[in-house]
Design a protein around this motif. Structure first.
Motif, PDB file in Angstrom:
ATOM      1  N   GLY A 271       0.872  -1.166  -0.019  1.00 29.63           N
ATOM      2  CA  GLY A 271      -0.131  -0.040  -0.079  1.00 29.63           C
ATOM      3  C   GLY A 271       0.703   1.463  -0.055  1.00 29.63           C
ATOM      4  O   GLY A 271       1.883   1.440   0.614  1.00 29.63           O
ATOM      5  N   ILE A 272       0.311   2.202  -0.671  1.00 29.20           N
ATOM      6  CA  ILE A 272       1.159   3.463  -1.003  1.00 29.20           C
ATOM      7  C   ILE A 272       0.028   4.629  -0.464  1.00 29.20           C
ATOM      8  O   ILE A 272      -1.183   4.543  -1.204  1.00 29.20           O
ATOM      9  N   GLY A 273       0.248   5.585   0.506  1.00 33.92           N
ATOM     10  CA  GLY A 273      -0.784   6.606   0.494  1.00 33.92           C
ATOM     11  C   GLY A 273       0.061   7.980   0.766  1.00 33.92           C
ATOM     12  O   GLY A 273       1.226   8.034   0.993  1.00 33.92           O
ATOM     13  N   GLY A 274      -0.663   9.077   0.202  1.00 34.90           N
ATOM     14  CA  GLY A 274      -0.218  10.262   0.177  1.00 34.90           C
ATOM     15  C   GLY A 274      -1.302  11.703   0.252  1.00 34.90           C
ATOM     16  O   GLY A 274      -2.475  11.051   0.273  1.00 34.90           O
ATOM     17  N   ALA A 275      -0.806  12.570   1.071  1.00 35.31           N
ATOM     18  CA  ALA A 275      -1.783  13.554   1.284  1.00 35.31           C
ATOM     19  C   ALA A 275      -1.113  15.111   1.120  1.00 35.31           C
ATOM     20  O   ALA A 275       0.156  15.054   1.434  1.00 35.31           O
ATOM     21  N   TYR A 276      -1.941  15.982   0.612  1.00 37.13           N
ATOM     22  CA  TYR A 276      -1.322  17.311   0.331  1.00 37.13           C
ATOM     23  C   TYR A 276      -2.320  18.241   0.696  1.00 37.13           C
ATOM     24  O   TYR A 276      -3.568  18.063   0.210  1.00 37.13           O
ATOM     25  N   ASP A 277      -2.282  19.174   1.600  1.00 38.48           N
ATOM     26  CA  ASP A 277      -2.888  20.371   2.029  1.00 38.48           C
ATOM     27  C   ASP A 277      -2.275  21.725   1.959  1.00 38.48           C
ATOM     28  O   ASP A 277      -1.120  21.815   1.933  1.00 38.48           O
ATOM     29  N   TRP A 278      -3.292  22.738   1.906  1.00 41.17           N
ATOM     30  CA  TRP A 278      -3.145  23.976   1.468  1.00 41.17           C
ATOM     31  C   TRP A 278      -3.942  24.918   1.909  1.00 41.17           C
ATOM     32  O   TRP A 278      -5.148  24.515   2.192  1.00 41.17           O
ATOM     33  N   GLY A 279      -3.736  26.115   1.963  1.00 44.48           N
ATOM     34  CA  GLY A 279      -4.628  27.242   2.645  1.00 44.48           C
ATOM     35  C   GLY A 279      -4.356  27.391   4.057  1.00 44.48           C
ATOM     36  O   GLY A 279      -3.413  27.258   4.629  1.00 44.48           O
ATOM     37  N   ASP A 280      -5.469  28.234   4.927  1.00 39.82           N
ATOM     38  CA  ASP A 280      -5.065  28.764   6.162  1.00 39.82           C
ATOM     39  C   ASP A 280      -6.375  28.244   6.977  1.00 39.82           C
ATOM     40  O   ASP A 280      -7.451  28.302   6.448  1.00 39.82           O
ATOM     41  N   SER A 290      -1.112  27.166   8.558  1.00 35.93           N
ATOM     42  CA  SER A 290      -1.015  27.849   7.651  1.00 35.93           C
ATOM     43  C   SER A 290       0.145  27.286   6.692  1.00 35.93           C
ATOM     44  O   SER A 290       1.084  27.033   7.163  1.00 35.93           O
ATOM     45  N   GLY A 291      -0.209  27.374   5.373  1.00 34.38           N
ATOM     46  CA  GLY A 291       0.858  26.710   4.489  1.00 34.38           C
ATOM     47  C   GLY A 291       0.795  25.132   3.918  1.00 34.38           C
ATOM     48  O   GLY A 291      -0.252  24.727   4.560  1.00 34.38           O
ATOM     49  N   ASP A 292       1.497  24.922   3.032  1.00 34.90           N
ATOM     50  CA  ASP A 292       1.631  23.428   2.428  1.00 34.90           C
ATOM     51  C   ASP A 292       1.885  22.414   3.141  1.00 34.90           C
ATOM     52  O   ASP A 292       2.798  22.788   4.017  1.00 34.90           O
ATOM     53  N   ALA A 293       1.314  21.428   3.352  1.00 42.97           N
ATOM     54  CA  ALA A 293       1.701  20.312   4.237  1.00 42.97           C
ATOM     55  C   ALA A 293       1.782  19.004   3.269  1.00 42.97           C
ATOM     56  O   ALA A 293       0.714  18.804   2.518  1.00 42.97           O
ATOM     57  N   THR A 294       2.725  18.188   3.539  1.00 41.21           N
ATOM     58  CA  THR A 294       2.909  16.849   2.646  1.00 41.21           C
ATOM     59  C   THR A 294       3.182  15.731   3.742  1.00 41.21           C
ATOM     60  O   THR A 294       3.914  15.764   4.529  1.00 41.21           O
ATOM     61  N   ARG A 295       2.225  14.751   3.470  1.00 38.70           N
ATOM     62  CA  ARG A 295       2.363  13.555   4.254  1.00 38.70           C
ATOM     63  C   ARG A 295       2.347  12.300   3.153  1.00 38.70           C
ATOM     64  O   ARG A 295       1.853  12.273   2.116  1.00 38.70           O
ATOM     65  N   ALA A 296       3.332  10.961   3.531  1.00 32.17           N
ATOM     66  CA  ALA A 296       3.261  10.083   2.804  1.00 32.17           C
ATOM     67  C   ALA A 296       3.346   8.951   3.645  1.00 32.17           C
ATOM     68  O   ALA A 296       4.060   8.991   4.908  1.00 32.17           O
ATOM     69  N   THR A 297       3.069   7.757   3.124  1.00 34.29           N
ATOM     70  CA  THR A 297       3.375   6.318   3.777  1.00 34.29           C
ATOM     71  C   THR A 297       3.441   5.073   2.880  1.00 34.29           C
ATOM     72  O   THR A 297       2.867   5.343   1.624  1.00 34.29           O
ATOM     73  N   VAL A 298       4.104   4.224   3.333  1.00 31.93           N
ATOM     74  CA  VAL A 298       4.434   3.089   2.399  1.00 31.93           C
ATOM     75  C   VAL A 298       4.000   1.761   3.349  1.00 31.93           C
ATOM     76  O   VAL A 298       4.807   1.924   4.357  1.00 31.93           O
ATOM     77  N   ASP A 299       3.280   0.896   3.147  1.00 38.14           N
ATOM     78  CA  ASP A 299       3.258  -0.411   4.162  1.00 38.14           C
ATOM     79  C   ASP A 299       3.274  -1.465   3.169  1.00 38.14           C
ATOM     80  O   ASP A 299       2.853  -1.520   2.208  1.00 38.14           O
ATOM     81  N   LEU A 300       3.622  -2.611   3.736  1.00 36.88           N
ATOM     82  CA  LEU A 300       3.825  -4.017   3.385  1.00 36.88           C
ATOM     83  C   LEU A 300       3.357  -5.142   4.424  1.00 36.88           C
ATOM     84  O   LEU A 300       3.841  -5.021   5.303  1.00 36.88           O
ATOM     85  N   SER A 301       2.352  -5.764   4.016  1.00 35.50           N
ATOM     86  CA  SER A 301       1.703  -6.716   4.792  1.00 35.50           C
ATOM     87  C   SER A 301       1.600  -8.225   4.051  1.00 35.50           C
ATOM     88  O   SER A 301       1.321  -8.194   3.029  1.00 35.50           O
ATOM     89  N   TRP A 302       2.256  -9.394   4.885  1.00 36.80           N
ATOM     90  CA  TRP A 302       2.005 -10.573   4.382  1.00 36.80           C
ATOM     91  C   TRP A 302       1.277 -11.539   5.371  1.00 36.80           C
ATOM     92  O   TRP A 302       1.944 -11.255   6.714  1.00 36.80           O
TER      93      TRP A 302
END
Length: 421
Positions: A271-280, A290-302
């Motif tokens: 799985g791969i996830g991402g998020a991007y936010d902007w504004g105030d 206030s300002g841009d925000a970036t988040r990311a994640t990667v996961d592996l499940s077996w």
């Protein structure tokens, strides 16, 4: 002589009359007895006829009821907790679960603290409306403060090609840890690091699609974590997405951290996830952003029957500091093994760092065991021990009972009873 004849004939007449009169009384008695028998027979026959009629009527009622029940949708060949309209276009399924905890925290320089807590109580309503293409989902949680809070509430439409659209308060679709049902989490809670990457309850639109070996979600909302805020002061927006690839396995099984030996099949999920936010969101206090925000994640499940492993990496670059902002990295690794069909042991390790910070990295190790009397999540009894090193001051505590925001090492014991039905 004449007188004698008259007397003789008179005697004969009197004797015959008396004999006739006696016979007439006997006949009348017999006739009365016969009439009584006939009346009794008629009454008995009439009563038996009524019984037959009544039995026939009851039999017809039972037959009609059975035929009617066969034609109804409610409770017919469906889950015990589901009801439906006669035409099957409206369905309602109710699910409830409760988690009750006892926790203890021992921290150097602090008094040992312990207590009980109703960690979580959920009620979920789901089903279809109008047609099978239209569905809905509503989930409300209640914590120890007794105040209900909506987890999600959306209406969904699925197109013929499998693409679906949701609108409302949306369920999270960022990391695997946050996306799975709370009833299927490992142990008493998700990892501590996952709490830092909780998107809250985004409000907006979600589009998604599931195929045999991959699926995706894409959300357009009012921003990461922008729930329970003043909407008139929020000029913040965001997009969040998740993509999953499944080379083999079952989607439902892969969305459980408990690899039940009797039901889980071999599976692998990336799985791969991402998020991007902007504004105030311009308010006084720590909620302002206030300002841009970036988040990311990667996961592996077996997983395979009785054994499950998962590894997750997190990253964020969020303006401002404190318990939410800054540039951070975090990682989680965990594994569960069933010793018997109803009893497992598990371990979890996690680490997190805040770049350009003077605080020590946070490191946690967890070991625990869970008992599943029914072989699934309906009843789960858990006991676990957690050891924490480093500083947790500027990390969010998201449902991890017993963890304090301090600079010192911590030792935590948690016991939990879960009921889901």
């Amino acid at each position: 002589m004449r007188t004698t004849r008259v007397c003789f004939f008179s005697l004969i007449l009197l004797t015959g009359w008396g004999s006739a009169a006696g016979q007439s009384d006997e006949i009348s008695t017999e006739i009365a007895a016969l009439r009584a028998e006939i009346d009794q027979y008629r009454e008995t026959a009439h009563r038996e006829s009524l019984d037959l009629v009544r039995r026939a009527e009851v039999r017809n009622i039972i037959v009609d009821a059975l035929e009617d029940s066969r034609g109804r949708t409610s409770f017919a060949e469906g889950p015990w907790n589901q009801v439906a309209s006669a035409d099957g276009l409206f369905t309602l399924e109710v699910d409830v679960f409760i988690q009750y905890d006892w926790v203890l925290n021992a921290t150097p320089g602090e008094h040992t603290q312990y207590g009980t807590d109703l960690n979580m109580a959920w009620i979920t309503l789901s089903g279809t409306v109008f047609s099978p293409a239209w569905s809905y989902g509503i989930a409300t949680s209640m914590y120890s403060d007794g105040i209900p809070s909506p987890e999600y509430a959306f209406l969904q439409y699925e197109f013929e090609d499998g693409l679906f659209l949701q609108a409302g308060i949306l369920p999270e679709a960022f990391s695997l840890e946050q996306a799975i049902s709370p009833t299927e989490q490992l142990g008493a809670s998700l990892s501590y690091a996952a709490g830092q990457f909780d998107a809250g309850r985004p409000e907006g639109l979600l589009v998604g699609k599931q195929l045999d070996d991959h699926r995706f979600w894409l959300t357009f909302s009012n921003g990461w974590g922008q729930s329970d805020i003043d909407s008139l002061k929020n000029q913040r927006m965001g997009v969040m997405g998740r993509f999953e690839f499944k080379p083999f396995g079952d989607w439902d099984s892969l969305y459980s951290f408990n690899p039940y030996p009797e039901s889980v099949t071999d599976g692998l999920l990336l799985g791969i996830g991402g998020a991007y936010d902007w504004g105030d969101y311009d308010v006084n206090g720590p909620s302002a952003v206030s300002g841009d925000a970036t988040r990311a994640t990667v996961d592996l499940s077996w997983q395979r029957s009785g054994l499950g492993l998962m590894a997750t990496g997190y990253y964020q670059d969020v303006p401002s500091g404190g318990g939410e902002g800054g540039r951070r990295w975090a990682g989680v690794g965990q594994g569960a093994f069933f010793l018997t069909p109803n009893w497992d042991v598990y371990v979890r390790g996690e680490w997190g760092t805040i770049l350009d910070s003077q605080q020590d990295d946070v490191v946690m190790a967890t070991i625990g065991t869970s008992w599943f009397p029914a072989g699934n999540s309906q009843v789960k009894v858990t006991a676990e021990f957690i050891q924490s090193w480093g500083s947790t001051v500027d990390w969010l505590v998201d449902g991890d009972l017993g963890v304090l925001q301090v600079d010192e090492p911590q030792s935590i014991i948690r016991a939990q009873v879960q009921l889901a039905f």
